[in-house]
Design a protein around this motif. Sequence first.
Motif, PDB file in Angstrom:
ATOM      1  N   ASP A  18      -3.987  34.445  46.033  1.00 29.78           N
ATOM      2  CA  ASP A  18      -4.388  34.140  47.408  1.00 29.78           C
ATOM      3  C   ASP A  18      -3.196  33.809  48.296  1.00 29.78           C
ATOM      4  O   ASP A  18      -3.330  33.728  49.514  1.00 29.78           O
ATOM      5  N   ARG A  19      -2.011  33.660  47.678  1.00 29.52           N
ATOM      6  CA  ARG A  19      -0.807  33.319  48.446  1.00 29.52           C
ATOM      7  C   ARG A  19       0.267  34.401  48.349  1.00 29.52           C
ATOM      8  O   ARG A  19       1.372  34.219  48.839  1.00 29.52           O
ATOM      9  N   VAL A  20      -0.072  35.503  47.679  1.00 31.23           N
ATOM     10  CA  VAL A  20       0.863  36.627  47.527  1.00 31.23           C
ATOM     11  C   VAL A  20       0.267  37.860  48.188  1.00 31.23           C
ATOM     12  O   VAL A  20      -0.825  38.296  47.827  1.00 31.23           O
ATOM     13  N   GLU A  21       0.994  38.431  49.130  1.00 32.33           N
ATOM     14  CA  GLU A  21       0.532  39.628  49.839  1.00 32.33           C
ATOM     15  C   GLU A  21       1.299  40.848  49.327  1.00 32.33           C
ATOM     16  O   GLU A  21       2.528  40.853  49.321  1.00 32.33           O
ATOM     17  N   ASP A  35       4.227  24.263  49.503  1.00 35.55           N
ATOM     18  CA  ASP A  35       3.629  25.057  50.582  1.00 35.55           C
ATOM     19  C   ASP A  35       4.469  26.309  50.792  1.00 35.55           C
ATOM     20  O   ASP A  35       5.571  26.229  51.348  1.00 35.55           O
ATOM     21  N   TRP A  36       4.001  27.456  50.322  1.00 33.96           N
ATOM     22  CA  TRP A  36       4.751  28.701  50.472  1.00 33.96           C
ATOM     23  C   TRP A  36       3.802  29.886  50.618  1.00 33.96           C
ATOM     24  O   TRP A  36       2.646  29.829  50.217  1.00 33.96           O
ATOM     25  N   ARG A  37       4.352  30.953  51.175  1.00 32.54           N
ATOM     26  CA  ARG A  37       3.669  32.248  51.256  1.00 32.54           C
ATOM     27  C   ARG A  37       4.642  33.296  50.740  1.00 32.54           C
ATOM     28  O   ARG A  37       5.823  33.279  51.101  1.00 32.54           O
ATOM     29  N   ILE A  77      -2.365  32.721  41.775  1.00 31.83           N
ATOM     30  CA  ILE A  77      -1.538  32.628  42.990  1.00 31.83           C
ATOM     31  C   ILE A  77      -1.776  33.820  43.905  1.00 31.83           C
ATOM     32  O   ILE A  77      -1.087  34.005  44.907  1.00 31.83           O
ATOM     33  N   ARG A 134       3.217  25.882  42.544  1.00 31.12           N
ATOM     34  CA  ARG A 134       1.930  25.950  43.242  1.00 31.12           C
ATOM     35  C   ARG A 134       1.626  24.698  44.054  1.00 31.12           C
ATOM     36  O   ARG A 134       0.824  24.738  44.963  1.00 31.12           O
ATOM     37  N   ALA A 164       6.036  35.729  55.576  1.00 29.44           N
ATOM     38  CA  ALA A 164       6.304  35.290  54.205  1.00 29.44           C
ATOM     39  C   ALA A 164       7.548  34.417  54.148  1.00 29.44           C
ATOM     40  O   ALA A 164       8.513  34.644  54.882  1.00 29.44           O
TER      41      ALA A 164
END
Length: 352
Positions: free
Chosen positions: A232-235, A206-208, A230, A203, A178
Amino acid sequence: MRIAFVSMFTEQLRADGATRRMRRVAERLAAHGHDVSVLCAQWWEGDVPEFEQEGVNYVAVTETPSATTFASKVPFALRRVKPDVIHATNSPPTQVTGAKTAARLLRVPVVVDWWAEREGDSRGASKRAARGAKRVVTPSQMVKTTVREFGVSEDAVRVVPESIDFDLIREAETDDRADILYSRHLDQYANVESFFLALAELRDKDWRAAVVGDGPERAQAEQTAADLRIDDRVEFLGELPPEEFVPIMKGAHVFAQTAAVEPFATPLLWALASGCVGIVEYQARSSAHELVVNCDRGARVTSPQELADEISAAAGHSQESLNEAFASYDHDDVIRRYETIYEDAVDDYGFF
Protein backbone atom coordinates in the motif's frame (compact mmCIF):
# COMPACT_ATOMS: atom_id res chain seq x y z
CA MET A 1 34.97 10.21 -39.87
CA ARG A 2 33.44 7.03 -41.32
CA ILE A 3 32.61 4.72 -38.43
CA ALA A 4 31.34 1.17 -38.94
CA PHE A 5 29.68 -0.55 -36.00
CA VAL A 6 29.72 -4.34 -36.10
CA SER A 7 26.94 -5.88 -34.03
CA MET A 8 24.80 -8.78 -35.13
CA PHE A 9 22.23 -7.76 -32.52
CA THR A 10 20.68 -4.29 -32.40
CA GLU A 11 18.25 -2.82 -29.89
CA GLN A 12 15.46 -3.11 -32.47
CA LEU A 13 16.12 -6.86 -32.59
CA ARG A 14 17.25 -7.64 -29.02
CA ALA A 15 17.03 -4.98 -26.35
CA ASP A 16 19.63 -5.26 -23.60
CA GLY A 17 22.35 -3.11 -22.04
CA ALA A 18 24.84 -3.75 -24.83
CA THR A 19 22.50 -2.97 -27.72
CA ARG A 20 21.06 0.12 -26.02
CA ARG A 21 24.60 1.42 -25.48
CA MET A 22 25.55 0.78 -29.11
CA ARG A 23 22.44 2.49 -30.48
CA ARG A 24 22.91 5.54 -28.26
CA VAL A 25 26.57 5.92 -29.25
CA ALA A 26 25.88 5.41 -32.97
CA GLU A 27 23.05 7.96 -33.03
CA ARG A 28 25.03 10.53 -31.02
CA LEU A 29 28.03 10.16 -33.33
CA ALA A 30 25.77 10.65 -36.35
CA ALA A 31 24.36 13.78 -34.70
CA HIS A 32 27.94 15.03 -34.33
CA GLY A 33 28.40 14.84 -38.10
CA HIS A 34 30.07 11.45 -38.52
CA ASP A 35 29.16 8.98 -41.26
CA VAL A 36 27.87 6.05 -39.19
CA SER A 37 26.91 2.57 -40.40
CA VAL A 38 25.78 -0.39 -38.30
CA LEU A 39 26.46 -3.80 -39.82
CA CYS A 40 23.92 -6.17 -38.32
CA ALA A 41 21.36 -8.90 -38.82
CA GLN A 42 18.34 -7.44 -40.62
CA TRP A 43 15.62 -6.22 -38.26
CA TRP A 44 13.45 -4.24 -40.70
CA GLU A 45 10.86 -5.63 -43.10
CA GLY A 46 11.24 -5.87 -46.86
CA ASP A 47 14.00 -6.76 -49.29
CA VAL A 48 16.01 -3.54 -48.99
CA PRO A 49 19.61 -4.31 -47.91
CA GLU A 50 20.01 -1.04 -46.00
CA PHE A 51 17.78 1.03 -43.76
CA GLU A 52 18.36 4.50 -42.29
CA GLN A 53 17.07 5.55 -38.88
CA GLU A 54 18.03 8.60 -36.76
CA GLY A 55 20.91 9.39 -39.12
CA VAL A 56 22.41 5.90 -38.83
CA ASN A 57 22.65 3.61 -41.87
CA TYR A 58 21.87 0.00 -40.94
CA VAL A 59 23.37 -2.58 -43.32
CA ALA A 60 22.02 -6.13 -43.36
CA VAL A 61 24.87 -8.65 -43.24
CA THR A 62 22.51 -11.58 -42.70
CA GLU A 63 18.74 -11.91 -42.88
CA THR A 64 18.55 -13.54 -39.43
CA PRO A 65 20.94 -13.76 -36.47
CA SER A 66 23.52 -16.52 -36.94
CA ALA A 67 26.88 -15.94 -35.28
CA THR A 68 28.85 -18.18 -37.66
CA THR A 69 27.28 -16.85 -40.85
CA PHE A 70 27.48 -13.27 -39.67
CA ALA A 71 31.19 -13.57 -38.83
CA SER A 72 31.97 -15.03 -42.24
CA LYS A 73 30.08 -12.33 -44.15
CA VAL A 74 30.96 -9.22 -42.17
CA PRO A 75 34.44 -8.75 -43.74
CA PHE A 76 32.85 -8.36 -47.18
CA ALA A 77 30.31 -5.86 -45.83
CA LEU A 78 33.09 -3.85 -44.19
CA ARG A 79 35.04 -3.72 -47.44
CA ARG A 80 32.00 -2.14 -49.10
CA VAL A 81 31.56 0.43 -46.32
CA LYS A 82 35.29 1.36 -46.21
CA PRO A 83 35.35 2.82 -42.69
CA ASP A 84 38.10 4.84 -41.03
CA VAL A 85 37.56 2.90 -37.81
CA ILE A 86 35.62 -0.24 -36.90
CA HIS A 87 33.64 -0.29 -33.64
CA ALA A 88 32.69 -3.87 -32.74
CA THR A 89 30.61 -5.01 -29.79
CA ASN A 90 32.08 -7.95 -27.90
CA SER A 91 29.22 -10.45 -28.25
CA PRO A 92 29.02 -12.75 -30.08
CA PRO A 93 32.85 -12.80 -30.04
CA THR A 94 33.12 -14.35 -33.50
CA GLN A 95 31.92 -11.07 -35.04
CA VAL A 96 35.00 -9.36 -33.58
CA THR A 97 37.21 -11.94 -35.28
CA GLY A 98 35.45 -11.22 -38.56
CA ALA A 99 35.90 -7.49 -38.06
CA LYS A 100 39.62 -7.93 -37.40
CA THR A 101 40.00 -9.91 -40.64
CA ALA A 102 38.54 -7.01 -42.60
CA ALA A 103 40.55 -4.46 -40.60
CA ARG A 104 43.84 -6.02 -41.65
CA LEU A 105 42.88 -5.75 -45.31
CA LEU A 106 41.50 -2.22 -44.95
CA ARG A 107 44.38 -1.15 -42.68
CA VAL A 108 42.09 0.44 -40.12
CA PRO A 109 41.89 -0.04 -36.33
CA VAL A 110 39.28 -2.04 -34.43
CA VAL A 111 37.79 -0.68 -31.21
CA VAL A 112 35.90 -3.30 -29.20
CA ASP A 113 33.15 -2.05 -26.89
CA TRP A 114 32.88 -4.59 -24.08
CA TRP A 115 29.65 -4.76 -22.08
CA ALA A 116 29.23 -8.38 -20.96
CA GLU A 117 29.45 -11.92 -22.27
CA ARG A 118 26.14 -13.44 -23.29
CA GLU A 119 25.04 -17.00 -22.69
CA GLY A 120 26.80 -19.21 -25.23
CA ASP A 121 29.91 -17.03 -25.62
CA SER A 122 32.91 -19.30 -25.03
CA ARG A 123 35.76 -18.01 -22.88
CA GLY A 124 38.30 -18.89 -25.55
CA ALA A 125 36.44 -16.94 -28.23
CA SER A 126 35.99 -13.98 -25.85
CA LYS A 127 39.72 -13.99 -25.10
CA ARG A 128 40.51 -13.88 -28.81
CA ALA A 129 38.01 -11.04 -29.26
CA ALA A 130 39.59 -9.00 -26.48
CA ARG A 131 43.17 -9.44 -27.62
CA GLY A 132 44.55 -7.66 -30.63
CA ALA A 133 42.06 -4.78 -30.70
CA LYS A 134 43.64 -1.38 -30.94
CA ARG A 135 41.41 -0.25 -28.07
CA VAL A 136 38.91 -1.97 -25.78
CA VAL A 137 36.23 0.27 -24.27
CA THR A 138 34.43 -0.74 -21.07
CA PRO A 139 31.62 0.99 -19.15
CA SER A 140 33.18 0.51 -15.72
CA GLN A 141 36.31 -0.49 -13.81
CA MET A 142 34.65 -3.81 -12.98
CA VAL A 143 34.28 -4.71 -16.66
CA LYS A 144 37.80 -3.41 -17.30
CA THR A 145 39.10 -5.94 -14.77
CA THR A 146 37.30 -8.71 -16.67
CA VAL A 147 38.89 -7.62 -19.94
CA ARG A 148 42.34 -7.37 -18.36
CA GLU A 149 41.96 -10.99 -17.21
CA PHE A 150 41.73 -11.95 -20.89
CA GLY A 151 45.28 -10.66 -21.32
CA VAL A 152 44.59 -7.17 -22.66
CA SER A 153 47.23 -4.60 -21.70
CA GLU A 154 46.39 -1.75 -19.33
CA ASP A 155 47.15 0.85 -22.01
CA ALA A 156 44.69 -0.67 -24.47
CA VAL A 157 41.61 -0.36 -22.22
CA ARG A 158 39.57 2.82 -21.82
CA VAL A 159 36.64 3.24 -19.42
CA VAL A 160 33.78 5.18 -21.01
CA PRO A 161 30.65 5.27 -18.84
CA GLU A 162 27.03 5.42 -19.89
CA SER A 163 25.68 8.95 -20.32
CA ILE A 164 22.68 11.06 -19.34
CA ASP A 165 20.94 14.20 -20.52
CA PHE A 166 22.14 16.66 -17.90
CA ASP A 167 20.30 19.59 -19.45
CA LEU A 168 17.06 17.63 -19.02
CA ILE A 169 17.82 17.21 -15.33
CA ARG A 170 18.56 20.92 -14.94
CA GLU A 171 15.33 21.95 -16.63
CA ALA A 172 12.86 19.30 -15.43
CA GLU A 173 10.15 20.04 -12.90
CA THR A 174 10.00 18.19 -9.57
CA ASP A 175 7.49 15.41 -8.83
CA ASP A 176 7.48 14.54 -5.11
CA ARG A 177 5.24 11.46 -5.24
CA ALA A 178 7.96 9.21 -3.70
CA ASP A 179 10.61 9.54 -1.00
CA ILE A 180 12.53 6.37 -1.88
CA LEU A 181 13.12 4.97 -5.37
CA TYR A 182 14.23 1.81 -7.11
CA SER A 183 14.66 1.69 -10.91
CA ARG A 184 15.75 -1.13 -13.19
CA HIS A 185 14.55 -3.71 -15.70
CA LEU A 186 12.80 -6.28 -13.52
CA ASP A 187 14.52 -9.49 -14.56
CA GLN A 188 16.10 -12.33 -12.56
CA TYR A 189 19.01 -10.08 -11.57
CA ALA A 190 16.96 -7.14 -10.31
CA ASN A 191 17.08 -8.29 -6.66
CA VAL A 192 14.24 -5.93 -5.77
CA GLU A 193 13.61 -8.21 -2.78
CA SER A 194 16.51 -6.60 -0.90
CA PHE A 195 14.91 -3.21 -1.44
CA PHE A 196 11.56 -4.41 -0.10
CA LEU A 197 13.14 -6.13 2.91
CA ALA A 198 14.81 -2.86 3.84
CA LEU A 199 11.51 -1.00 3.50
CA ALA A 200 9.80 -3.60 5.67
CA GLU A 201 12.33 -2.85 8.42
CA LEU A 202 11.14 0.75 8.27
CA ARG A 203 7.38 0.22 8.35
CA ASP A 204 7.10 2.36 11.49
CA LYS A 205 8.57 5.31 9.55
CA ASP A 206 6.66 7.69 7.30
CA TRP A 207 7.73 7.00 3.71
CA ARG A 208 6.42 6.48 0.19
CA ALA A 209 8.32 4.36 -2.34
CA ALA A 210 8.17 3.82 -6.08
CA VAL A 211 9.59 1.21 -8.45
CA VAL A 212 10.37 2.38 -12.00
CA GLY A 213 10.76 -0.41 -14.54
CA ASP A 214 9.08 -3.46 -15.98
CA GLY A 215 10.04 -6.97 -16.93
CA PRO A 216 9.35 -10.68 -16.46
CA GLU A 217 9.79 -10.52 -12.67
CA ARG A 218 7.38 -7.63 -12.07
CA ALA A 219 4.52 -9.83 -10.92
CA GLN A 220 6.79 -11.59 -8.46
CA ALA A 221 8.04 -8.23 -7.17
CA GLU A 222 4.48 -7.05 -6.61
CA GLN A 223 3.71 -10.27 -4.75
CA THR A 224 6.78 -9.83 -2.55
CA ALA A 225 5.66 -6.32 -1.61
CA ALA A 226 2.23 -7.70 -0.74
CA ASP A 227 3.69 -10.56 1.31
CA LEU A 228 5.71 -8.03 3.33
CA ARG A 229 2.57 -5.91 3.78
CA ILE A 230 4.12 -2.79 2.27
CA ASP A 231 2.30 -2.85 -1.07
CA ASP A 232 0.00 0.00 0.00
CA ARG A 233 3.07 2.26 0.22
CA VAL A 234 4.92 1.08 -2.90
CA GLU A 235 3.84 2.33 -6.33
CA PHE A 236 4.88 0.35 -9.43
CA LEU A 237 5.21 2.85 -12.27
CA GLY A 238 6.40 0.59 -15.10
CA GLU A 239 8.82 1.70 -17.82
CA LEU A 240 9.11 5.48 -18.10
CA PRO A 241 11.09 7.66 -20.53
CA PRO A 242 13.61 10.13 -19.02
CA GLU A 243 11.16 12.99 -19.43
CA GLU A 244 8.86 11.22 -16.96
CA PHE A 245 11.23 9.55 -14.50
CA VAL A 246 13.63 12.49 -14.03
CA PRO A 247 11.01 14.67 -12.25
CA ILE A 248 10.27 11.75 -9.90
CA MET A 249 13.98 11.32 -9.16
CA LYS A 250 14.35 15.05 -8.54
CA GLY A 251 11.52 14.86 -6.02
CA ALA A 252 12.80 11.75 -4.22
CA HIS A 253 15.34 11.76 -1.40
CA VAL A 254 16.88 8.27 -1.63
CA PHE A 255 17.66 5.90 -4.48
CA ALA A 256 18.37 2.26 -3.61
CA GLN A 257 20.56 0.12 -5.91
CA THR A 258 20.41 -3.62 -5.17
CA ALA A 259 20.69 -5.40 -8.55
CA ALA A 260 22.93 -8.48 -8.62
CA VAL A 261 24.33 -7.89 -12.14
CA GLU A 262 25.09 -4.44 -13.51
CA PRO A 263 27.96 -3.62 -15.93
CA PHE A 264 26.94 0.01 -15.43
CA ALA A 265 24.15 1.28 -13.17
CA THR A 266 22.56 3.87 -15.44
CA PRO A 267 19.39 4.49 -13.35
CA LEU A 268 21.61 5.12 -10.31
CA LEU A 269 23.58 7.68 -12.34
CA TRP A 270 20.37 9.50 -13.30
CA ALA A 271 19.27 9.50 -9.65
CA LEU A 272 22.58 10.78 -8.28
CA ALA A 273 22.64 13.57 -10.87
CA SER A 274 19.06 14.40 -9.86
CA GLY A 275 20.14 14.99 -6.25
CA CYS A 276 19.18 11.67 -4.67
CA VAL A 277 21.20 10.07 -1.92
CA GLY A 278 22.39 6.85 -3.55
CA ILE A 279 22.63 3.73 -1.42
CA VAL A 280 24.25 0.71 -3.10
CA GLU A 281 24.05 -2.85 -1.85
CA TYR A 282 27.40 -4.32 -2.88
CA GLN A 283 27.20 -7.20 -5.37
CA ALA A 284 30.17 -9.06 -6.83
CA ARG A 285 28.86 -8.74 -10.42
CA SER A 286 27.73 -5.12 -10.19
CA SER A 287 29.78 -1.97 -10.78
CA ALA A 288 27.21 0.28 -9.08
CA HIS A 289 29.41 0.92 -6.05
CA GLU A 290 31.90 2.73 -8.32
CA LEU A 291 29.45 5.62 -8.73
CA VAL A 292 29.25 6.35 -5.00
CA VAL A 293 32.97 6.13 -4.21
CA ASN A 294 34.01 9.53 -2.85
CA CYS A 295 30.42 10.75 -3.30
CA ASP A 296 29.12 12.86 -0.42
CA ARG A 297 25.55 11.78 -1.13
CA GLY A 298 26.22 8.05 -1.41
CA ALA A 299 26.82 4.97 0.70
CA ARG A 300 27.62 1.27 0.28
CA VAL A 301 25.98 -1.53 2.26
CA THR A 302 26.07 -5.34 2.28
CA SER A 303 22.62 -6.35 3.54
CA PRO A 304 18.97 -5.23 3.62
CA GLN A 305 19.36 -4.32 7.30
CA GLU A 306 22.29 -2.02 6.50
CA LEU A 307 20.27 -0.61 3.61
CA ALA A 308 17.43 0.21 6.01
CA ASP A 309 19.88 1.87 8.40
CA GLU A 310 21.34 4.03 5.62
CA ILE A 311 17.88 5.02 4.39
CA SER A 312 17.17 6.28 7.91
CA ALA A 313 20.55 8.04 8.05
CA ALA A 314 19.83 9.76 4.73
CA ALA A 315 17.45 12.04 6.61
CA GLY A 316 20.58 13.87 7.66
CA HIS A 317 21.16 14.99 4.06
CA SER A 318 19.39 18.04 2.71
CA GLN A 319 16.79 17.63 -0.04
CA GLU A 320 18.43 18.34 -3.41
CA SER A 321 17.21 18.17 -7.02
CA LEU A 322 20.53 18.53 -8.90
CA ASN A 323 24.11 17.38 -8.36
CA GLU A 324 26.56 19.21 -10.62
CA ALA A 325 29.30 16.73 -9.71
CA PHE A 326 27.83 14.43 -12.35
CA ALA A 327 27.72 16.97 -15.19
CA SER A 328 30.67 15.24 -16.91
CA TYR A 329 28.37 12.28 -17.66
CA ASP A 330 26.31 14.38 -20.09
CA HIS A 331 25.73 12.80 -23.52
CA ASP A 332 27.94 15.27 -25.39
CA ASP A 333 30.85 14.97 -22.95
CA VAL A 334 30.83 11.19 -23.12
CA ILE A 335 30.53 11.04 -26.91
CA ARG A 336 33.61 13.26 -27.18
CA ARG A 337 35.50 10.59 -25.26
CA TYR A 338 34.59 8.08 -27.97
CA GLU A 339 35.75 10.52 -30.65
CA THR A 340 39.10 10.91 -28.88
CA ILE A 341 39.52 7.13 -28.65
CA TYR A 342 38.82 6.73 -32.37
CA GLU A 343 41.25 9.51 -33.27
CA ASP A 344 43.98 8.06 -31.07
CA ALA A 345 43.42 4.56 -32.47
CA VAL A 346 43.66 5.85 -36.05
CA ASP A 347 46.80 7.84 -35.25
CA ASP A 348 48.46 4.90 -33.49
CA TYR A 349 47.60 2.57 -36.35
CA GLY A 350 49.66 4.76 -38.67
CA PHE A 351 52.82 3.84 -36.82
CA PHE A 352 52.57 0.13 -37.67
